[in-house]
Design a protein around this motif. Sequence first.
Motif, PDB file in Angstrom:
ATOM      1  N   GLN A   1      -6.387  -3.362 -15.462  1.00 22.17           N
ATOM      2  CA  GLN A   1      -5.536  -4.287 -16.153  1.00 22.17           C
ATOM      3  C   GLN A   1      -4.987  -5.201 -14.821  1.00 22.17           C
ATOM      4  O   GLN A   1      -4.139  -6.061 -14.991  1.00 22.17           O
ATOM      5  N   GLY A   2      -5.569  -5.072 -13.663  1.00 21.74           N
ATOM      6  CA  GLY A   2      -5.060  -5.817 -12.515  1.00 21.74           C
ATOM      7  C   GLY A   2      -3.684  -5.334 -11.673  1.00 21.74           C
ATOM      8  O   GLY A   2      -3.153  -6.321 -11.392  1.00 21.74           O
ATOM      9  N   TRP A   3      -3.366  -4.325 -12.211  1.00 19.06           N
ATOM     10  CA  TRP A   3      -2.074  -4.051 -11.826  1.00 19.06           C
ATOM     11  C   TRP A   3      -2.064  -3.291 -10.370  1.00 19.06           C
ATOM     12  O   TRP A   3      -1.043  -3.453  -9.293  1.00 19.06           O
ATOM     13  N   LEU A   4      -2.967  -2.742 -10.167  1.00 25.68           N
ATOM     14  CA  LEU A   4      -3.204  -1.805  -8.683  1.00 25.68           C
ATOM     15  C   LEU A   4      -4.581  -1.905  -8.488  1.00 25.68           C
ATOM     16  O   LEU A   4      -5.662  -2.110  -9.148  1.00 25.68           O
ATOM     17  N   ARG A   5      -5.038  -1.311  -6.956  1.00 20.57           N
ATOM     18  CA  ARG A   5      -6.514  -0.940  -6.684  1.00 20.57           C
ATOM     19  C   ARG A   5      -6.374   0.240  -5.951  1.00 20.57           C
ATOM     20  O   ARG A   5      -5.627   0.587  -4.889  1.00 20.57           O
ATOM     21  N   THR A   6      -7.173   1.208  -6.375  1.00 25.54           N
ATOM     22  CA  THR A   6      -7.338   2.626  -5.406  1.00 25.54           C
ATOM     23  C   THR A   6      -8.229   2.407  -4.372  1.00 25.54           C
ATOM     24  O   THR A   6      -9.367   1.756  -4.600  1.00 25.54           O
ATOM     25  N   THR A   7      -7.964   2.789  -3.069  1.00 29.31           N
ATOM     26  CA  THR A   7      -8.779   2.543  -2.263  1.00 29.31           C
ATOM     27  C   THR A   7      -8.774   3.998  -1.450  1.00 29.31           C
ATOM     28  O   THR A   7      -8.250   4.908  -1.709  1.00 29.31           O
ATOM     29  N   ASN A   8      -9.814   4.215  -0.274  1.00 33.11           N
ATOM     30  CA  ASN A   8      -9.811   5.369   0.309  1.00 33.11           C
ATOM     31  C   ASN A   8      -8.613   5.603   1.030  1.00 33.11           C
ATOM     32  O   ASN A   8      -8.062   6.753   1.160  1.00 33.11           O
ATOM     33  N   LYS A   9      -7.849   4.706   1.491  1.00 34.67           N
ATOM     34  CA  LYS A   9      -6.546   4.888   2.026  1.00 34.67           C
ATOM     35  C   LYS A   9      -5.353   4.973   1.489  1.00 34.67           C
ATOM     36  O   LYS A   9      -4.373   5.607   1.433  1.00 34.67           O
ATOM     37  N   GLY A  10      -5.565   4.723   0.077  1.00 36.81           N
ATOM     38  CA  GLY A  10      -4.525   5.018  -0.916  1.00 36.81           C
ATOM     39  C   GLY A  10      -4.398   3.945  -2.061  1.00 36.81           C
ATOM     40  O   GLY A  10      -5.369   3.323  -2.446  1.00 36.81           O
ATOM     41  N   ILE A  11      -3.110   3.678  -2.562  1.00 37.25           N
ATOM     42  CA  ILE A  11      -3.179   2.703  -3.773  1.00 37.25           C
ATOM     43  C   ILE A  11      -2.498   1.504  -3.397  1.00 37.25           C
ATOM     44  O   ILE A  11      -1.217   1.458  -2.753  1.00 37.25           O
ATOM     45  N   ILE A  12      -3.117   0.446  -3.615  1.00 34.28           N
ATOM     46  CA  ILE A  12      -2.532  -0.950  -3.369  1.00 34.28           C
ATOM     47  C   ILE A  12      -1.948  -1.441  -4.609  1.00 34.28           C
ATOM     48  O   ILE A  12      -2.455  -1.526  -5.518  1.00 34.28           O
TER      49      ILE A  12
ATOM     50  N   MET B   1       0.979  -1.195  -0.089  1.00 31.10           N
ATOM     51  CA  MET B   1      -0.014  -0.119  -0.052  1.00 31.10           C
ATOM     52  C   MET B   1       1.053   1.191  -0.071  1.00 31.10           C
ATOM     53  O   MET B   1       1.791   1.532   1.067  1.00 31.10           O
ATOM     54  N   ILE B   2       0.428   2.259  -0.939  1.00 31.50           N
ATOM     55  CA  ILE B   2       1.176   3.457  -0.903  1.00 31.50           C
ATOM     56  C   ILE B   2       0.188   4.377  -0.339  1.00 31.50           C
ATOM     57  O   ILE B   2      -0.981   4.710  -0.863  1.00 31.50           O
ATOM     58  N   GLU B   3       0.155   4.961   0.977  1.00 29.13           N
ATOM     59  CA  GLU B   3      -0.693   5.573   1.752  1.00 29.13           C
ATOM     60  C   GLU B   3      -0.880   6.900   0.842  1.00 29.13           C
ATOM     61  O   GLU B   3      -0.088   7.404   0.408  1.00 29.13           O
ATOM     62  N   LYS B   4      -2.523   7.209   1.111  1.00 25.52           N
ATOM     63  CA  LYS B   4      -2.736   8.661   0.329  1.00 25.52           C
ATOM     64  C   LYS B   4      -1.971   9.744   0.828  1.00 25.52           C
ATOM     65  O   LYS B   4      -2.654  10.375   1.767  1.00 25.52           O
ATOM     66  N   SER B   5      -0.947  10.103   0.247  1.00 27.79           N
ATOM     67  CA  SER B   5      -0.429  11.301   0.875  1.00 27.79           C
ATOM     68  C   SER B   5      -0.041  12.460  -0.180  1.00 27.79           C
ATOM     69  O   SER B   5       0.253  13.333  -0.035  1.00 27.79           O
TER      70      SER B   5
END
Length: 217
Positions: free
Chosen positions: A203-214, A172-176
């Motif tokens: 493309q299944g490389w990542l998922r964006t969430t409220n907390k950041g990008i996984i 996870m890259i936290e939403k900063s």
Amino acid sequence: MTTLDFLSETSLFSNLSQEQLKKIEMITSTKEVPADKMLFFENEPGDVVYLIVSGRVKISKISASGREKTLAILEDGDIFGEISLLDGGLRSATAQVLKNTKLLIIHRQDFLKVIHKYPEIGSKIIAVLSQRLRDTNRQLSNAHFKTVTERTKDLLLKLVDEEGKEVTEGIMIEKSLTHEELAGLIGTSRESMTRTLNKLQKQGWLRTTNKGIIIFD
Ligand code: CMP
């Protein structure tokens, strides 16, 4: 954290004794700057250098028509404003505080005296400048040779290295940073960054969430 604690943890001053650090402390002043405030503009005269105790500062170039290119986003422990101090020229870029930020300020003459007295600090500043030149060269060649998608992937992998946290699905890259700030770092628009992140998600490389990008494996 006291100024002395901060100075002793800053790599620039890490070789100095407590006595020497106390002398440096005496020539610093503290400034608290609210989010979004412009600190200085390119081509202004500069007579102080800044150290970030906590917070975030954007360094950018702004064109005559108001377009902006982010050169770097600096964080806790980083130094800036050293170029005009060292070469006696005008500010080479604009600095804006992105979130509430605490800064230490050292005046030009005091800073130059410190460098003369402790040459190892001068060597460390050369190392900082060298790293900035490397980063700038990387940005420049990426802008010429790579697509926005490749540049976005490179940036995300760099952020994974620098601040990624392991979660069950990946890292996870936290939403900063906002999409606009991410876009600025790779020289594209906010719209294009959002489009690219959506594409990478499909493309299944990542998922964006409220907390950041996984980022998946
Ligand atoms: P100065 O020129 O005094 O004011 C602008 C500051 O932005 C500069 O000192 C550096 O500290 C910083 N800066 C300028 N260009 C870059 C860059 N390419 N990467 C990181 N920081 C930079």
